[in-house]
Scaffold this motif. Structure first.
Motif, PDB file in Angstrom:
ATOM      1  N   ASP A 234      -3.184 -23.181 -43.439  1.00  0.00           N
ATOM      2  CA  ASP A 234      -3.369 -24.401 -42.652  1.00  0.00           C
ATOM      3  C   ASP A 234      -4.866 -24.702 -42.597  1.00  0.00           C
ATOM      4  N   VAL A 235      -5.318 -25.580 -43.484  1.00  0.00           N
ATOM      5  CA  VAL A 235      -6.743 -25.907 -43.573  1.00  0.00           C
ATOM      6  C   VAL A 235      -7.068 -27.222 -42.870  1.00  0.00           C
ATOM      7  N   LEU A 236      -6.079 -27.878 -42.300  1.00  0.00           N
ATOM      8  CA  LEU A 236      -6.318 -29.198 -41.727  1.00  0.00           C
ATOM      9  C   LEU A 236      -7.145 -29.174 -40.437  1.00  0.00           C
ATOM     10  N   PRO A 237      -7.058 -28.142 -39.601  1.00  0.00           N
ATOM     11  CA  PRO A 237      -7.932 -28.137 -38.414  1.00  0.00           C
ATOM     12  C   PRO A 237      -9.406 -27.955 -38.756  1.00  0.00           C
ATOM     13  N   GLY A 238      -9.706 -27.478 -39.947  1.00  0.00           N
ATOM     14  CA  GLY A 238     -11.084 -27.223 -40.362  1.00  0.00           C
ATOM     15  C   GLY A 238     -11.099 -26.104 -41.383  1.00  0.00           C
ATOM     16  N   PRO A 239     -12.188 -25.959 -42.112  1.00  0.00           N
ATOM     17  CA  PRO A 239     -12.224 -24.967 -43.186  1.00  0.00           C
ATOM     18  C   PRO A 239     -12.223 -23.539 -42.669  1.00  0.00           C
ATOM     19  N   PRO A 240     -11.234 -22.729 -43.059  1.00  0.00           N
ATOM     20  CA  PRO A 240     -11.268 -21.308 -42.697  1.00  0.00           C
ATOM     21  C   PRO A 240     -12.454 -20.636 -43.386  1.00  0.00           C
ATOM     22  N   LYS A 241     -13.229 -19.872 -42.625  1.00  0.00           N
ATOM     23  CA  LYS A 241     -14.432 -19.248 -43.152  1.00  0.00           C
ATOM     24  C   LYS A 241     -14.297 -17.733 -43.126  1.00  0.00           C
ATOM     25  N   PRO A 242     -14.792 -17.059 -44.163  1.00  0.00           N
ATOM     26  CA  PRO A 242     -14.735 -15.597 -44.164  1.00  0.00           C
ATOM     27  C   PRO A 242     -15.763 -15.004 -43.207  1.00  0.00           C
ATOM     28  N   THR A 243     -15.465 -13.819 -42.707  1.00  0.00           N
ATOM     29  CA  THR A 243     -16.429 -13.089 -41.900  1.00  0.00           C
ATOM     30  C   THR A 243     -17.398 -12.349 -42.810  1.00  0.00           C
ATOM     31  N   ARG A 244     -18.537 -11.971 -42.250  1.00  0.00           N
ATOM     32  CA  ARG A 244     -19.505 -11.211 -43.047  1.00  0.00           C
ATOM     33  C   ARG A 244     -18.911  -9.877 -43.511  1.00  0.00           C
ATOM     34  N   SER A 245     -18.183  -9.219 -42.611  1.00  0.00           N
ATOM     35  CA  SER A 245     -17.577  -7.942 -42.997  1.00  0.00           C
ATOM     36  C   SER A 245     -16.535  -8.147 -44.091  1.00  0.00           C
ATOM     37  N   GLY A 246     -15.801  -9.247 -43.999  1.00  0.00           N
ATOM     38  CA  GLY A 246     -14.825  -9.547 -45.041  1.00  0.00           C
ATOM     39  C   GLY A 246     -15.485  -9.805 -46.379  1.00  0.00           C
ATOM     40  N   LEU A 247     -16.606 -10.505 -46.350  1.00  0.00           N
ATOM     41  CA  LEU A 247     -17.352 -10.757 -47.578  1.00  0.00           C
ATOM     42  C   LEU A 247     -17.828  -9.452 -48.184  1.00  0.00           C
ATOM     43  N   LEU A 248     -18.395  -8.575 -47.372  1.00  0.00           N
ATOM     44  CA  LEU A 248     -18.924  -7.308 -47.887  1.00  0.00           C
ATOM     45  C   LEU A 248     -17.810  -6.446 -48.479  1.00  0.00           C
ATOM     46  N   ARG A 249     -16.646  -6.462 -47.849  1.00  0.00           N
ATOM     47  CA  ARG A 249     -15.524  -5.694 -48.398  1.00  0.00           C
ATOM     48  C   ARG A 249     -15.106  -6.216 -49.762  1.00  0.00           C
ATOM     49  N   GLU A 250     -15.051  -7.528 -49.905  1.00  0.00           N
ATOM     50  CA  GLU A 250     -14.639  -8.097 -51.184  1.00  0.00           C
ATOM     51  C   GLU A 250     -15.681  -7.824 -52.273  1.00  0.00           C
ATOM     52  N   VAL A 251     -16.954  -7.912 -51.926  1.00  0.00           N
ATOM     53  CA  VAL A 251     -18.007  -7.615 -52.906  1.00  0.00           C
ATOM     54  C   VAL A 251     -17.890  -6.163 -53.361  1.00  0.00           C
ATOM     55  N   ALA A 252     -17.678  -5.257 -52.415  1.00  0.00           N
ATOM     56  CA  ALA A 252     -17.537  -3.840 -52.768  1.00  0.00           C
ATOM     57  C   ALA A 252     -16.349  -3.625 -53.702  1.00  0.00           C
ATOM     58  N   THR A 253     -15.259  -4.340 -53.440  1.00  0.00           N
ATOM     59  CA  THR A 253     -14.075  -4.215 -54.294  1.00  0.00           C
ATOM     60  C   THR A 253     -14.362  -4.714 -55.705  1.00  0.00           C
ATOM     61  N   VAL A 254     -15.063  -5.826 -55.809  1.00  0.00           N
ATOM     62  CA  VAL A 254     -15.407  -6.356 -57.130  1.00  0.00           C
ATOM     63  C   VAL A 254     -16.277  -5.358 -57.883  1.00  0.00           C
ATOM     64  N   LEU A 255     -17.267  -4.791 -57.219  1.00  0.00           N
ATOM     65  CA  LEU A 255     -18.157  -3.825 -57.871  1.00  0.00           C
ATOM     66  C   LEU A 255     -17.389  -2.587 -58.328  1.00  0.00           C
ATOM     67  N   ARG A 256     -16.416  -2.211 -57.550  1.00  0.00           N
ATOM     68  CA  ARG A 256     -15.657  -0.991 -57.875  1.00  0.00           C
ATOM     69  C   ARG A 256     -14.664  -1.219 -58.999  1.00  0.00           C
ATOM     70  N   THR A 257     -14.137  -2.431 -59.098  1.00  0.00           N
ATOM     71  CA  THR A 257     -13.016  -2.658 -60.032  1.00  0.00           C
ATOM     72  C   THR A 257     -13.371  -3.477 -61.266  1.00  0.00           C
ATOM     73  N   ALA A 258     -14.519  -4.161 -61.262  1.00  0.00           N
ATOM     74  CA  ALA A 258     -14.859  -5.000 -62.423  1.00  0.00           C
ATOM     75  C   ALA A 258     -15.045  -4.131 -63.651  1.00  0.00           C
ATOM     76  N   PRO A 259     -14.345  -4.444 -64.736  1.00  0.00           N
ATOM     77  CA  PRO A 259     -14.468  -3.610 -65.946  1.00  0.00           C
ATOM     78  C   PRO A 259     -15.898  -3.702 -66.514  1.00  0.00           C
ATOM     79  N   ARG A 260     -16.447  -2.534 -66.844  1.00  0.00           N
ATOM     80  CA  ARG A 260     -17.803  -2.478 -67.372  1.00  0.00           C
ATOM     81  C   ARG A 260     -17.789  -2.664 -68.888  1.00  0.00           C
ATOM     82  N   LYS A 261     -18.749  -3.464 -69.363  1.00  0.00           N
ATOM     83  CA  LYS A 261     -18.921  -3.677 -70.801  1.00  0.00           C
ATOM     84  C   LYS A 261     -20.393  -3.578 -71.122  1.00  0.00           C
ATOM     85  N   GLY A 262     -20.710  -3.162 -72.334  1.00  0.00           N
ATOM     86  CA  GLY A 262     -22.094  -3.122 -72.786  1.00  0.00           C
ATOM     87  C   GLY A 262     -22.865  -1.970 -72.200  1.00  0.00           C
TER      88      GLY A 262
END
Length: 313
Positions: free
Chosen positions: A285-313
């Protein structure tokens, strides 16, 4: 042969400097970190110069310039022209050409003055900067998108140039990285459209493809409600899943680079994922206004990307 030195531009008026700082300050409200402190200083300065330009273009297109018409005056127009986006975009394009050595001397606007040394230091070309202007021209003429393909073509102008500029600024541009970057940038643009349905509608713009609205039996009137009904939520969930798929397609970009750039790109991808998680947590439900991530939520997602992104080169 020594490089030619241009005459120094006239110092910007104090209020012009203040407006430039205010524009750059909007970086704090983005879904992803623009120029975090862990990056080398040259990268941070380059990223902020590019962000300042991109933010100025968007503010012109969205009618979000500071009151008083100062930006119009800086671009050589009458203050009243600040309310005429197409005229402002034309003047901005002329100032952009001055960044690249076009006629008329050095650029006039302080945000473009800051861009000029970055362009020269990194050998940047005009095309991605022009793409951003053209996207905002399109916003003045096109307020609805019939198909998802039409929306992707818009994102090619409005979003993908930014990622290509990041790769150029960091000296890491390759065809494969550009392809992955385009996927990430298009995803981030779609995430923003999903978050900002109500705000965009207030500007008489709908970035949800008409073919998808028909599929989910959503009329424009449904988007004007204070809360989203089941059909709107289903549509938003569908578009959010498309953005998630694009982020997944682009995530190998993170593993293809090293060091602090890897962390920066993980911030972009993680920011998009955190925003999507916030949309999901709001029940789409985005009509009341844009849902925004929390700082802790952002940091968790960044950590997940760093841990799971396949390494090349």
């Amino acid at each position: 042969m020594r490089p030619r030195r241009d005459a120094a531009p006239a110092p910007a008026a104090p209020d012009a400097r203040a407006q430039a700082y205010a524009t750059l300050g909007k970086a704090r409200s983005e879904n992803f970190p623009v120029a975090p402190s862990f990056l080398p200083r040259a990268w941070r300065e380059g990223l902020m110069a590019v962000y300042g330009y991109a933010r100025l273009v968007d503010d012109i297109g969205d009618g979000d310039l500071a009151p008083g018409g100062h930006d119009a005056v800086l671009l050589g127009l009458d203050p009243a022209a600040a309310d005429e986006p197409l005229a402002m975009l034309d003047a901005l394009e002329a100032d952009l050409h001055r960044v690249f050595g076009g006629p008329g001397g050095p650029p006039r606007h302080p945000l473009l003055q800051a861009l000029r040394p970055v362009v020269r230091a990194h050998g940047l070309t005009p095309e991605p900067f022009l793409g951003l202007i053209e996207a905002n021209r399109q916003d003045q003429r096109v307020t609805r998108y019939a198909t998802y393909g039409d929306l992707l073509a818009y994102c090619e102008l409005s979003a993908n140039p930014v990622g290509r500029l990041v790769l150029s600024l960091t000296g890491t541009s390759t065809p494969e990285r550009i392809r992955r970057s385009d996927a990430v940038c298009t995803a981030l643009q779609i995430v923003e459209h999903v978050q900002d349905v109500a705000e965009d509608l207030g500007r008489d713009r709908i970035y949800l493809p008409a073919e998808d609205m028909r599929r989910f039996h959503v009329a424009e009137a449904d988007l004007k409600a204070h809360r989203a009904g089941a059909s709107v939520r289903s549509l938003v969930a569908f578009e959010a899943e498309r953005a998630r798929d694009l982020l997944n397609e682009g995530t190998p970009l993170v593993g293809s680079v090293h060091g602090r750039l890897r962390l920066l790109l993980a911030g972009f991808v993680g920011g998009g994922r955190a925003a999507l998680r916030a949309v999901t947590a709001a029940g789409f439900d985005v009509l009341p206004g844009p849902p925004k991530p929390t700082r802790s939520g952002l940091l968790r997602e960044v950590a997940t990307v760093l841990r799971t992104a396949p390494r090349k080169g």
